[in-house]
Design an enzyme around this catalytic site. Structure first.
Site, short mmCIF file in Angstrom:
data_model
loop_
_atom_site.label_atom_id
_atom_site.label_comp_id
_atom_site.label_asym_id
_atom_site.label_seq_id
_atom_site.Cartn_x
_atom_site.Cartn_y
_atom_site.Cartn_z
N LYS A 116 29.37 43.14 32.41
CA LYS A 116 29.16 42.11 33.44
C LYS A 116 27.68 41.89 33.71
O LYS A 116 27.27 40.78 34.02
CB LYS A 116 29.91 42.46 34.73
CG LYS A 116 31.40 42.26 34.60
CD LYS A 116 32.07 41.98 35.94
CE LYS A 116 33.55 41.68 35.76
NZ LYS A 116 34.29 41.59 37.01
N LYS A 200 39.04 40.81 24.46
CA LYS A 200 40.07 40.70 25.50
C LYS A 200 40.22 39.25 25.96
O LYS A 200 39.23 38.54 26.10
CB LYS A 200 39.61 41.58 26.67
CG LYS A 200 40.53 41.66 27.83
CD LYS A 200 39.95 42.53 28.94
CE LYS A 200 39.02 41.76 29.85
NZ LYS A 200 38.71 42.44 31.11
N LYS A 203 39.28 34.85 31.50
CA LYS A 203 38.94 33.52 32.02
C LYS A 203 37.52 33.12 31.61
O LYS A 203 37.20 31.94 31.49
CB LYS A 203 39.07 33.52 33.54
CG LYS A 203 40.12 32.60 34.18
CD LYS A 203 40.16 31.25 33.65
CE LYS A 203 41.20 30.23 33.83
NZ LYS A 203 41.67 29.84 35.08
P1 TYM Z 1 41.15 42.19 37.03
O1 TYM Z 1 41.26 41.30 38.22
O2 TYM Z 1 40.04 41.96 36.07
O3 TYM Z 1 42.49 42.17 36.23
C1 TYM Z 1 43.73 42.37 36.88
C2 TYM Z 1 44.68 43.14 36.00
O4 TYM Z 1 44.89 42.47 34.77
C3 TYM Z 1 44.63 43.36 33.68
N1 TYM Z 1 44.10 42.57 32.56
C4 TYM Z 1 44.62 42.54 31.34
N2 TYM Z 1 45.68 43.18 30.81
C5 TYM Z 1 45.96 42.93 29.51
N3 TYM Z 1 45.24 42.08 28.75
C6 TYM Z 1 44.19 41.41 29.24
N4 TYM Z 1 43.50 40.56 28.48
C7 TYM Z 1 43.83 41.64 30.59
N5 TYM Z 1 42.84 41.15 31.41
C8 TYM Z 1 43.02 41.74 32.60
C9 TYM Z 1 43.64 44.36 34.23
O5 TYM Z 1 43.66 45.56 33.50
C10 TYM Z 1 44.14 44.54 35.65
O6 TYM Z 1 45.20 45.46 35.69
N6 TYM Z 1 39.14 46.24 39.11
C11 TYM Z 1 40.37 45.52 38.88
C12 TYM Z 1 41.08 45.11 40.14
C13 TYM Z 1 41.28 46.24 41.09
C14 TYM Z 1 42.27 47.25 41.01
C15 TYM Z 1 42.09 48.06 42.15
C16 TYM Z 1 43.27 47.51 40.08
C17 TYM Z 1 40.56 46.47 42.22
N7 TYM Z 1 41.06 47.57 42.85
C18 TYM Z 1 42.89 49.17 42.36
C19 TYM Z 1 44.08 48.63 40.32
C20 TYM Z 1 43.89 49.43 41.45
C21 TYM Z 1 40.05 44.27 38.10
O7 TYM Z 1 38.96 43.77 38.12
O8 TYM Z 1 41.12 43.72 37.51
#
Ligand code: TYM
Length: 335
Positions: A116, A200, A203
């Site tokens: 990032k 991956k 967006k």
């Molecule tokens: P975030 O918002 O980037 O993504 C949300 C969830 O989607 C999953 N994900 C994917 N899974 C499979 N293939 C992909 N291409 C893909 N892109 C995203 C992510 O693994 C995630 O599960 N830090 C986290 C959000 C968060 C969180 C938490 C998660 C904040 N606090 C506590 C679990 C527990 C995040 O940025 O996810």
């Protein structure tokens, strides 16, 4: 554990107007299947989203929209606690405390921070750096046993476990040490970009055809999948080196609930043109009822408001004891 059920915590950032097919298959779709067996707490993690610059009005819209997407995908507001992270100030409070129990060196190793910072060189803020501590706080505040996420969050979960162990070894058993709950690779743990199947799906893909949004129109879904990068072998088979085909097979098997083996059989002898059309149609068909429900929820803002208000109250009730215990352990005066 709450009652006799284990606790699950997870969240998604409201950083765009629609989640991606990756978010859905890697996380949200699995949450829906877990909600009967576990005590589930799901948050729209808006505090995480501001680590990257957001337009205020748009972030508010995206937050409501993500809540509606949670419900449209099948999360039941009666069964689960569903809330907006910034409404529950204990997340920020615990995060400050745990920042003091996390080493700079640990945060320096986080690959997502490195990625990032490269993408946003103009705004490498301290929040972006300490973001995994906020994530650890989200999870530890609720004594979560399991955290269902995609594989890209694995490193953050390992750090969460390390922080929990460290705190517990200083102060006794304060936190439950959570386990990650990550699907298999061929079941959605990491859905890849349709245009660059070694990266991956996200967006922020430089090519908009690489990413499918949950709220994309059927014709856009089908068009993007038709253009997906595959290979020149023209055999629909899950195999090493066939990243594009593997990704489409994974998506197909997830949305149609069939095994990869059965999907391979179905497409035996078929060309990539037929295969891609079928995958596109299957995704569009799977998402159609979700999109319809989403539209209904978005028409009912009062209901959405009641969900997030009740959710925040319920979240506070669950985290109260842990927060008080932490404050006492670190030496704050607790009344
Ligand atoms: P975030 O918002 O980037 O993504 C949300 C969830 O989607 C999953 N994900 C994917 N899974 C499979 N293939 C992909 N291409 C893909 N892109 C995203 C992510 O693994 C995630 O599960 N830090 C986290 C959000 C968060 C969180 C938490 C998660 C904040 N606090 C506590 C679990 C527990 C995040 O940025 O996810």
């Amino acid at each position: 554990m709450i009652g006799d059920k284990k606790v699950i915590f997870s969240g998604i950032q409201p950083s765009s107007d629609s989640i991606t097919l990756g978010n859905y298959l890697g996380a949200l779709k699995n949450w829906v299947t877990l909600q009967d067996e576990y005590n589930c707490i799901f948050s729209v993690v808006d505090m995480h989203a501001i680590t990257v610059r957001q337009e205020a009005a748009q972030l508010r819209k995206n937050t409501i929209s993500l809540l509606a997407q949670y419900l449209a995908c099948g999360l039941d507001a009666e069964k689960n606690i569903i809330f907006v992270q910034s409404h529950v100030s204990e997340h920020a409070e615990l995060s400050w405390i745990l920042n003091c129990y996390t080493q700079m060196g640990e945060l320096n190793r986080m690959t997502q921070f490195k990625d990032k910072s490269q993408k946003h060189p103009e705004n490498i803020n301290a929040g972006l750096f300490t973001y995994p501590v906020l994530m650890a706080s989200d999870i530890l505040l609720y004594q979560a046993d399991l955290v269902p996420v995609g594989v890209d969050q694995k490193q953050h979960l390992e750090l969460t476990r390390d922080i929990a162990h460290r705190f517990n070894s200083l102060y006794g058993d304060v936190f439950t040490v959570p386990e990650p709950y990550i699907p298999e690779k061929n079941a959605g743990a990491k859905i890849m970009s349709l245009q660059n199947p070694t990266a991956k799906m996200s967006k922020s893909d430089p090519n908009p055809n690489g990413c499918i949004a949950l709220l994309d129109k059927p014709e856009d879904i089908i068009r993007k999948i038709k253009r997906a990068v595959t290979d020149s072998e023209a055999v629909v088979k899950y195999a090493e080196g066939k990243d594009g085909v593997n990704n489409l097979l994974t998506i197909y098997s997830a949305v149609t609930n069939t095994s990869i083996k059965d999907a391979e059989k179905e497409f035996e002898g078929k060309g990539y043109g037929d295969f891609k059309l079928k995958v596109g149609e299957a995704v569009a068909e799977h998402l159609k009822p979700i999109q319809e429900k989403y539209e209904d929820y978005m028409k009912n803002k009062d209901y959405l408001e009641s969900v997030y208000k009740n959710g925040a109250e319920a979240a506070r009730r669950v985290n109260r004891r842990t927060m008080a215990k932490v404050k006492k352990k670190v030496g704050f005066i607790v009344d």
